[in-house]
Scaffold this motif. Structure first.
Motif, PDB file in Angstrom:
ATOM      1  N   PHE A  66       2.714   6.833  -8.213  1.00  0.00           N
ATOM      2  CA  PHE A  66       1.912   5.675  -7.829  1.00  0.00           C
ATOM      3  C   PHE A  66       1.505   4.920  -9.089  1.00  0.00           C
ATOM      4  O   PHE A  66       0.820   5.469  -9.952  1.00  0.00           O
ATOM      5  CB  PHE A  66       0.682   6.115  -7.040  1.00  0.00           C
ATOM      6  N   ASP A  71      -7.526   9.321  -1.396  1.00  0.00           N
ATOM      7  CA  ASP A  71      -7.370   8.297  -2.426  1.00  0.00           C
ATOM      8  C   ASP A  71      -6.722   8.912  -3.662  1.00  0.00           C
ATOM      9  O   ASP A  71      -7.159   9.970  -4.140  1.00  0.00           O
ATOM     10  CB  ASP A  71      -8.721   7.699  -2.807  1.00  0.00           C
ATOM     11  N   LEU A  82       3.552  -2.369  -2.750  1.00  0.00           N
ATOM     12  CA  LEU A  82       2.470  -2.157  -1.806  1.00  0.00           C
ATOM     13  C   LEU A  82       1.727  -3.467  -1.567  1.00  0.00           C
ATOM     14  O   LEU A  82       1.616  -4.305  -2.452  1.00  0.00           O
ATOM     15  CB  LEU A  82       1.497  -1.099  -2.329  1.00  0.00           C
ATOM     16  N   GLN A 102      -4.427  -2.026  -2.348  1.00  0.00           N
ATOM     17  CA  GLN A 102      -4.799  -0.908  -3.189  1.00  0.00           C
ATOM     18  C   GLN A 102      -6.298  -0.694  -3.089  1.00  0.00           C
ATOM     19  O   GLN A 102      -7.020  -1.492  -2.493  1.00  0.00           O
ATOM     20  CB  GLN A 102      -4.380  -1.129  -4.648  1.00  0.00           C
ATOM     21  N   ALA A 162      -4.030   5.571 -10.040  1.00  0.00           N
ATOM     22  CA  ALA A 162      -2.814   5.061 -10.685  1.00  0.00           C
ATOM     23  C   ALA A 162      -2.264   6.138 -11.611  1.00  0.00           C
ATOM     24  O   ALA A 162      -3.008   6.839 -12.299  1.00  0.00           O
ATOM     25  CB  ALA A 162      -3.134   3.797 -11.460  1.00  0.00           C
ATOM     26  N   ARG A 169       3.282  -2.493  -9.503  1.00  0.00           N
ATOM     27  CA  ARG A 169       2.512  -2.874  -8.328  1.00  0.00           C
ATOM     28  C   ARG A 169       2.794  -1.997  -7.122  1.00  0.00           C
ATOM     29  O   ARG A 169       2.548  -2.399  -5.999  1.00  0.00           O
ATOM     30  CB  ARG A 169       2.804  -4.329  -7.971  1.00  0.00           C
ATOM     31  N   GLY A 170       3.335  -0.812  -7.332  1.00  0.00           N
ATOM     32  CA  GLY A 170       3.634  -0.015  -6.155  1.00  0.00           C
ATOM     33  C   GLY A 170       3.998   1.408  -6.482  1.00  0.00           C
ATOM     34  O   GLY A 170       3.394   2.048  -7.335  1.00  0.00           O
ATOM     35  N   VAL A 215      -0.270   2.153  -8.930  1.00  0.00           N
ATOM     36  CA  VAL A 215      -1.565   1.547  -8.615  1.00  0.00           C
ATOM     37  C   VAL A 215      -2.356   2.577  -7.822  1.00  0.00           C
ATOM     38  O   VAL A 215      -1.779   3.450  -7.163  1.00  0.00           O
ATOM     39  CB  VAL A 215      -1.412   0.244  -7.786  1.00  0.00           C
ATOM     40  N   PRO A 216      -3.688   2.526  -7.859  1.00  0.00           N
ATOM     41  CA  PRO A 216      -4.466   3.427  -7.002  1.00  0.00           C
ATOM     42  C   PRO A 216      -4.225   3.076  -5.538  1.00  0.00           C
ATOM     43  O   PRO A 216      -4.032   1.912  -5.185  1.00  0.00           O
ATOM     44  CB  PRO A 216      -5.912   3.163  -7.426  1.00  0.00           C
ATOM     45  N   ALA A 217      -4.220   4.087  -4.686  1.00  0.00           N
ATOM     46  CA  ALA A 217      -3.852   3.858  -3.288  1.00  0.00           C
ATOM     47  C   ALA A 217      -4.569   4.857  -2.387  1.00  0.00           C
ATOM     48  O   ALA A 217      -4.978   5.940  -2.824  1.00  0.00           O
ATOM     49  CB  ALA A 217      -2.341   3.982  -3.107  1.00  0.00           C
TER      50      ALA A 217
END
Length: 323
Positions: A68, A97, A156, A159, A100, A4-5, A70-72
């Protein structure tokens, strides 16, 4: 392992979670802490859609490698830093952007001391006394009061849908980067302090270099020693970030965000708050000069800086709304 981060693969020289710190607690012996360059922190956060005071990563001199999970959405502001995501160079002062699984590599800071990495939603870290900032001297918050280590996990709070690396479509090719550019004639404005007669005029009359033993507590200056009008011992008195102290050796110290709350050295000046971003970007060996400033001029300079940041926030909101 958290999915998750962000996973820290390599920590960099000194990478710290920071927000705007803990103002208003110095009477309790609590340092302000927080980002040394509040302009860069706020701008990076605004670019990704966060409040300006959200926790981000402060990167000193050389940065980390991050995975990463997750996408961020990320943004880098402050000192220009070598930056690539999965081998592709990414720009400064723009939202980007990342998908993941992406590996973000942050190398050397090229034209300053500190760069700031903000992520949409901010870092989900515990708060102590109203802040998630790392206080290295006291040893609390951020990640247990210490710099990042390999293997750390940074949760995070948000996302995005980012199947591949790209700059959001609502963004146009304009960078909101108003920080002072590197120059041999960096000038920091200083209000005379309570003990200005002991060396404040001489402080303005020469160039100084940043000493290698400078840190988040203060910038130590190197140059011709300033003479003390009264070399006798003094009672310890309150000090604050920006205070210019003059130790017995005659080499001034400019206090920064992690400064102690009291000190006994003469206080010959106070660097104005609008110039703290410039102080934050000074590296060992860099030159700096000081110029006199009135309290009214200092308030006006800070007001202009805050107005500029507010205009940037409004412009970014309008762009997102049109997307």
């Amino acid at each position: 392992m958290s999915t998750r981060g962000i996973e820290v693969l390599a920590p960099g020289v000194c990478t710290l979670p920071q927000d705007t710190g803990r103002p208003g607690l110095r009477h309790l012996g609590i340092a302000m802490s927080g980002a040394l360059d509040p302009w860069a922190l706020a701008l990076a956060n605004l670019l990704v859609g966060n409040p300006g005071d959200a926790p981000a990563l402060e990167i000193t001199l050389s940065g980390p490698r991050l995975r990463f999970h997750v996408p961020a959405r990320i943004a880098l502001c402050g000192a220009t830093i070598e930056a690539s995501a999965d081998g592709q160079a990414i720009p400064m002062a723009r939202p980007v952007d990342v998908p993941a699984g992406c590996e973000l590599r942050l190398g050397r800071c090229l034209d300053g001391a500190r760069s700031y990495l903000a992520v949409l939603g901010g870092l989900r870290l515990p708060s102590v006394l109203g802040s998630a900032s790392t206080d290295l001297r006291a040893g609390f918050e951020g990640l247990a009061g210490r710099p990042l280590r390999a293997g750390d996990q940074l949760p995070l709070a948000g996302q995005v849908d980012a199947p591949c690396l790209h700059v959001p479509t609502w963004w146009i090719d304009t960078a909101f980067d108003d920080r002072p550019r590197p120059s041999p004639d960096r000038v920091v404005r200083v209000i005379p302090g309570p003990d200005a007669t002991t060396g404040e005029r001489s402080l303005h009359g020469q160039a100084w270099k940043i000493a290698p033993d400078s840190n988040r507590q203060g910038l130590r200056l190197q140059g011709p020693a300033l003479a003390l009008a009264d070399p006798g011992e003094r009672v310890s008195e309150p000090v604050a970030p920006g205070c210019v102290q003059l130790p017995p050796g005659g080499q001034p110290i400019v206090l920064l965000a992690d400064a102690q709350t009291h000190g006994g050295y003469p206080r010959i000046g106070q660097a104005i708050r609008a110039d703290w971003p410039l102080l934050a970007q000074l590296r060992p060996g860099d030159g700096v000069r000081f110029a006199p400033c009135t309290a009214a001029e200092a308030r006006a300079a800070l007001a202009r800086q805050r107005q500029r940041l507010h205009r940037i926030a409004l412009a970014l909101e309008a762009r997102r709304a049109r997307a």
